[in-house]
Design a protein around this motif. Structure first.
Motif, PDB file in Angstrom:
ATOM      1  N   GLN A 119      50.206 -58.820 -17.392  1.00 46.29           N
ATOM      2  CA  GLN A 119      50.315 -57.502 -16.878  1.00 46.29           C
ATOM      3  C   GLN A 119      49.159 -56.922 -16.195  1.00 46.29           C
ATOM      4  OE1 GLN A 119      51.362 -58.530 -19.753  1.00 46.29           O
ATOM      5  NE2 GLN A 119      53.773 -58.423 -19.543  1.00 46.29           N
ATOM      6  N   LEU A 120      47.891 -57.592 -16.553  1.00 43.94           N
ATOM      7  CA  LEU A 120      46.680 -57.005 -15.961  1.00 43.94           C
ATOM      8  C   LEU A 120      46.438 -57.829 -14.784  1.00 43.94           C
ATOM      9  CD1 LEU A 120      44.548 -57.160 -19.197  1.00 43.94           C
ATOM     10  CD2 LEU A 120      45.185 -55.242 -17.952  1.00 43.94           C
ATOM     11  N   GLU A 121      46.779 -58.951 -14.774  1.00 46.15           N
ATOM     12  CA  GLU A 121      46.912 -59.609 -13.488  1.00 46.15           C
ATOM     13  C   GLU A 121      47.772 -59.195 -12.347  1.00 46.15           C
ATOM     14  OE1 GLU A 121      47.774 -63.679 -14.504  1.00 46.15           O
ATOM     15  OE2 GLU A 121      45.380 -64.266 -15.141  1.00 46.15           O
ATOM     16  N   GLU A 122      48.900 -58.810 -12.793  1.00 48.74           N
ATOM     17  CA  GLU A 122      49.932 -58.083 -11.793  1.00 48.74           C
ATOM     18  C   GLU A 122      49.500 -56.860 -11.286  1.00 48.74           C
ATOM     19  OE1 GLU A 122      54.465 -56.878 -11.143  1.00 48.74           O
ATOM     20  OE2 GLU A 122      53.965 -58.003 -12.959  1.00 48.74           O
ATOM     21  N   LEU A 123      48.695 -55.913 -12.210  1.00 46.82           N
ATOM     22  CA  LEU A 123      48.047 -54.866 -11.722  1.00 46.82           C
ATOM     23  C   LEU A 123      46.830 -55.094 -10.734  1.00 46.82           C
ATOM     24  CD1 LEU A 123      47.977 -52.771 -15.222  1.00 46.82           C
ATOM     25  CD2 LEU A 123      49.082 -52.127 -13.012  1.00 46.82           C
ATOM     26  N   GLU A 124      46.254 -56.004 -10.900  1.00 46.52           N
ATOM     27  CA  GLU A 124      44.917 -56.345 -10.019  1.00 46.52           C
ATOM     28  C   GLU A 124      45.810 -56.829  -8.621  1.00 46.52           C
ATOM     29  OE1 GLU A 124      41.574 -56.434  -9.974  1.00 46.52           O
ATOM     30  OE2 GLU A 124      42.250 -55.413 -11.888  1.00 46.52           O
ATOM     31  N   ARG A 125      46.637 -57.580  -8.684  1.00 48.06           N
ATOM     32  CA  ARG A 125      47.667 -57.927  -7.410  1.00 48.06           C
ATOM     33  C   ARG A 125      48.032 -56.654  -6.517  1.00 48.06           C
ATOM     34  NH1 ARG A 125      49.314 -62.486 -10.331  1.00 48.06           N
ATOM     35  NH2 ARG A 125      51.183 -61.352 -10.988  1.00 48.06           N
ATOM     36  N   LEU A 126      48.475 -55.715  -7.519  1.00 48.85           N
ATOM     37  CA  LEU A 126      49.079 -54.527  -6.808  1.00 48.85           C
ATOM     38  C   LEU A 126      48.030 -53.564  -6.357  1.00 48.85           C
ATOM     39  CD1 LEU A 126      51.161 -52.164  -6.579  1.00 48.85           C
ATOM     40  CD2 LEU A 126      51.049 -51.611  -9.041  1.00 48.85           C
ATOM     41  N   ILE A 127      47.050 -53.479  -6.993  1.00 51.61           N
ATOM     42  CA  ILE A 127      45.683 -52.603  -6.326  1.00 51.61           C
ATOM     43  C   ILE A 127      45.307 -53.231  -5.193  1.00 51.61           C
ATOM     44  CG2 ILE A 127      43.241 -51.907  -6.898  1.00 51.61           C
ATOM     45  CD1 ILE A 127      44.157 -51.792  -9.932  1.00 51.61           C
ATOM     46  N   ALA A 128      45.012 -54.669  -5.300  1.00 54.31           N
ATOM     47  CA  ALA A 128      44.529 -55.175  -3.942  1.00 54.31           C
ATOM     48  C   ALA A 128      45.433 -55.098  -2.756  1.00 54.31           C
ATOM     49  CB  ALA A 128      44.218 -56.625  -4.264  1.00 54.31           C
ATOM     50  N   GLU A 129      46.879 -55.372  -3.118  1.00 53.37           N
ATOM     51  CA  GLU A 129      47.738 -55.299  -1.952  1.00 53.37           C
ATOM     52  C   GLU A 129      47.934 -53.995  -1.349  1.00 53.37           C
ATOM     53  OE1 GLU A 129      51.381 -56.642  -4.009  1.00 53.37           O
ATOM     54  OE2 GLU A 129      50.659 -58.557  -4.167  1.00 53.37           O
ATOM     55  N   ARG A 130      47.739 -53.039  -2.421  1.00 52.56           N
ATOM     56  CA  ARG A 130      47.916 -51.532  -1.768  1.00 52.56           C
ATOM     57  C   ARG A 130      46.822 -50.977  -1.040  1.00 52.56           C
ATOM     58  NH1 ARG A 130      47.483 -46.405  -4.794  1.00 52.56           N
ATOM     59  NH2 ARG A 130      48.860 -44.862  -3.498  1.00 52.56           N
ATOM     60  N   ASP A 131      45.478 -51.353  -1.514  1.00 54.86           N
ATOM     61  CA  ASP A 131      44.470 -51.278  -0.968  1.00 54.86           C
ATOM     62  C   ASP A 131      44.211 -52.003   0.703  1.00 54.86           C
ATOM     63  OD1 ASP A 131      43.715 -49.520  -2.955  1.00 54.86           O
ATOM     64  OD2 ASP A 131      41.998 -50.844  -3.455  1.00 54.86           O
ATOM     65  N   GLN A 132      44.697 -53.038   0.658  1.00 51.97           N
ATOM     66  CA  GLN A 132      44.545 -53.797   1.930  1.00 51.97           C
ATOM     67  C   GLN A 132      45.510 -53.368   2.803  1.00 51.97           C
ATOM     68  OE1 GLN A 132      45.191 -58.118   0.580  1.00 51.97           O
ATOM     69  NE2 GLN A 132      43.339 -58.082  -0.401  1.00 51.97           N
ATOM     70  N   SER A 133      46.587 -53.073   2.131  1.00 55.86           N
ATOM     71  CA  SER A 133      47.854 -52.309   3.284  1.00 55.86           C
ATOM     72  C   SER A 133      47.365 -51.169   3.981  1.00 55.86           C
ATOM     73  CB  SER A 133      49.122 -51.955   2.393  1.00 55.86           C
ATOM     74  OG  SER A 133      50.079 -51.373   3.129  1.00 55.86           O
ATOM     75  N   HIS A 134      46.774 -50.239   3.030  1.00 58.65           N
ATOM     76  CA  HIS A 134      46.104 -48.869   3.606  1.00 58.65           C
ATOM     77  C   HIS A 134      45.100 -49.463   4.749  1.00 58.65           C
ATOM     78  CE1 HIS A 134      48.414 -46.883   0.560  1.00 58.65           C
ATOM     79  NE2 HIS A 134      48.047 -45.846   1.290  1.00 58.65           N
ATOM     80  N   GLN A 135      44.315 -50.246   4.430  1.00 55.99           N
ATOM     81  CA  GLN A 135      43.093 -50.457   5.209  1.00 55.99           C
ATOM     82  C   GLN A 135      43.744 -50.944   6.595  1.00 55.99           C
ATOM     83  OE1 GLN A 135      39.865 -50.357   5.222  1.00 55.99           O
ATOM     84  NE2 GLN A 135      39.229 -50.018   3.178  1.00 55.99           N
ATOM     85  N   LEU A 136      44.640 -51.982   6.606  1.00 52.07           N
ATOM     86  CA  LEU A 136      45.291 -52.585   7.718  1.00 52.07           C
ATOM     87  C   LEU A 136      45.853 -51.409   8.433  1.00 52.07           C
ATOM     88  CD1 LEU A 136      46.009 -55.049   9.354  1.00 52.07           C
ATOM     89  CD2 LEU A 136      48.162 -55.173   8.000  1.00 52.07           C
ATOM     90  N   ASN A 137      46.706 -50.455   8.103  1.00 50.98           N
ATOM     91  CA  ASN A 137      47.613 -49.680   8.364  1.00 50.98           C
ATOM     92  C   ASN A 137      46.517 -48.245   8.873  1.00 50.98           C
ATOM     93  OD1 ASN A 137      50.005 -50.851   7.945  1.00 50.98           O
ATOM     94  ND2 ASN A 137      50.430 -49.766   6.138  1.00 50.98           N
TER      95      ASN A 137
END
Length: 414
Positions: A119-137
């Motif tokens: 669960q902690l690893e999935e949360l880290e992926r979620l945080i990274a994916e969401r931040d990267q998506s915002h940076q890109l957009n």
């Protein structure tokens, strides 16, 4: 929301389990009272109270170890929720994903058969994916801000250039031309390469030669140079006017006046060409507005920047950023989720997606807005220093709540 207490479950008061339960209850009460956390996330975290109690009873390091997986679970869920709208519902994609993670974590904590690492690893992926998506957009919005500030700054540079030329020229026809067309040519040059660019240098040379060409020529060498220069200068000026789409009718009076002045210069006489009586611009100096209020953000009005359906609420500044050695003291960094207020006092929470290279204006973006916000860096820092803005991604929710709970316990102690 209200945390469950020992008496709600008829636990014997004073026993270790009851003390642990009530301590954890105070912590969850503090979590539920956190203003920056949407209610839907508080509800999701509330499901973890009983499993967390079980963990706290079985593991005596729970309250002392800030890196305890159960505590990190709550911290990372809060971090992943940064920027979620306050009125977000359970059907929001991020709410749904956090709800699934909470259910998975609760099952793992209740069974005690596996840890919380997945669960902690999935949360880290979620945080990274969401931040990267915002940076890109956010990139199209940053391009829009950069273009806007280049244009504003180019206007300031062109007006400074114009004032320097007006101080060197007394011929009304040339002054009118510089004020109406020359400044536009130099602004375009500043937008495309700055004052160090080839276009600025070439255009500046053209106008320097223009001013030289209308000065009386005494020496034979000067007259020879002028004769050789006239046709090349006319071609350069015509090319510049073509780029501005200046009509033949509008440019003819200037070109005629320029020819008369150059003819007079060849004869070593001052020119007498005047501007059209119906259109005398002839300014002494041009006022320069640097777009820099006395107090950061105090008098700034909203500018709406728009391009290809992208909108930016612009409260930035086109003035140069502070020197790099001072910028290191900034408390806001790219990648931070920041709760801030606009000058109209409306609160937002967005990701710091970068700063304009020249001015340092900060771009804040949240995909749930449908637009971006650009703030003058000094205005944002002023809010952070005064407590009107907060870096939410830097907060460890459980640790902050535990500190509040311990403060309440200390105040109750005799």
């Amino acid at each position: 929301l209200r945390a469950i207490r020992a008496r709600d479950l008829d636990l014997p008061l004073g026993k270790s389990a009851a003390v642990a339960f009530d301590t954890l209850s105070l912590i969850f009460d503090a979590i539920f009272a956190t203003p920056d956390l949407p209610d839907v996330v508080k509800s999701i975290l509330g499901r973890l109270q009983i499993p967390s109690l079980r963990t706290a009873i079985l593991d005596d390091t729970f309250f002392a170890n800030t890196q305890h997986p159960a505590r990190q679970l709550i911290n990372r869920m809060a971090r992943a929720a940064c920027g979620l709208p306050p009125d977000a519902g359970r059907d929001h994609p991020l709410s749904e994903r956090l709800s699934q993670l909470a259910d998975s974590a609760r099952a793992a904590m209740e069974s005690n058969e596996s840890g919380l690492k997945p669960q902690l690893e999935e949360l880290e992926r979620l945080i990274a994916e969401r931040d990267q998506s915002h940076q890109l957009n956010s990139q199209p919005y940053m391009h829009l801000v950069n273009h806007h500030e280049r244009r504003l700054n180019a206007g300031v540079l062109a007006k400074k250039w114009l004032n320097e030329q007006l101080a060197r020229c007394s011929a009304p026809a040339i002054r009118d031309f510089l004020a109406e067309h020359g400044v536009r040519i130099m602004q375009s040059a500043a937008e495309n390469g700055g004052v160090g660019g080839e276009r600025w240098k070439a255009s500046n040379t053209t106008f320097a030669e223009l001013l030289w060409s209308i000065q009386p020529k005494q020496a034979p060498e000067e007259r020879k140079r002028l004769v050789a220069l006239v046709h090349a200068l006319a071609r350069s000026l015509t090319s510049e006017l073509d780029q501005l789409d200046v009509s033949t009718e509008a440019r003819t009076p200037f070109l005629n006046a320029c020819f008369d002045l150059q003819t007079a210069a060849l004869r070593n006489r001052p020119g007498t060409a005047m501007s059209s009586p119906s259109r005398q611009i002839n300014p002494t100096t041009v006022e320069i507005n640097s777009n820099e209020p006395g107090t950061p953000g105090s008098s700034r009005k909203t500018e709406i920047l728009e391009s290809n359906g992208k909108l930016v609420q612009y409260f930035g500044s086109s003035t140069p950023a502070v020197p790099a050695w001072r910028a290191d003291s900034s408390t806001a960094r790219q990648g931070d989720w920041i709760a801030f207020r606009l000058p109209d006092d409306e609160e937002h929470c967005g990701l710091h997606c970068g700063a304009a290279p020249d001015s340092g204006s900060v771009l804040l973006f949240n995909s749930d807005w449908g637009y971006a916000v650009a703030l003058e860096r000094a205005f944002l820092e002023q809010q952070l220093t005064g407590g009107n803005a907060r870096i939410l991604s830097a907060v460890s929710l459980f640790d902050q709540a535990a500190e509040r709970a311990l403060g309440q316990i200390a105040r109750r102690a005799p």
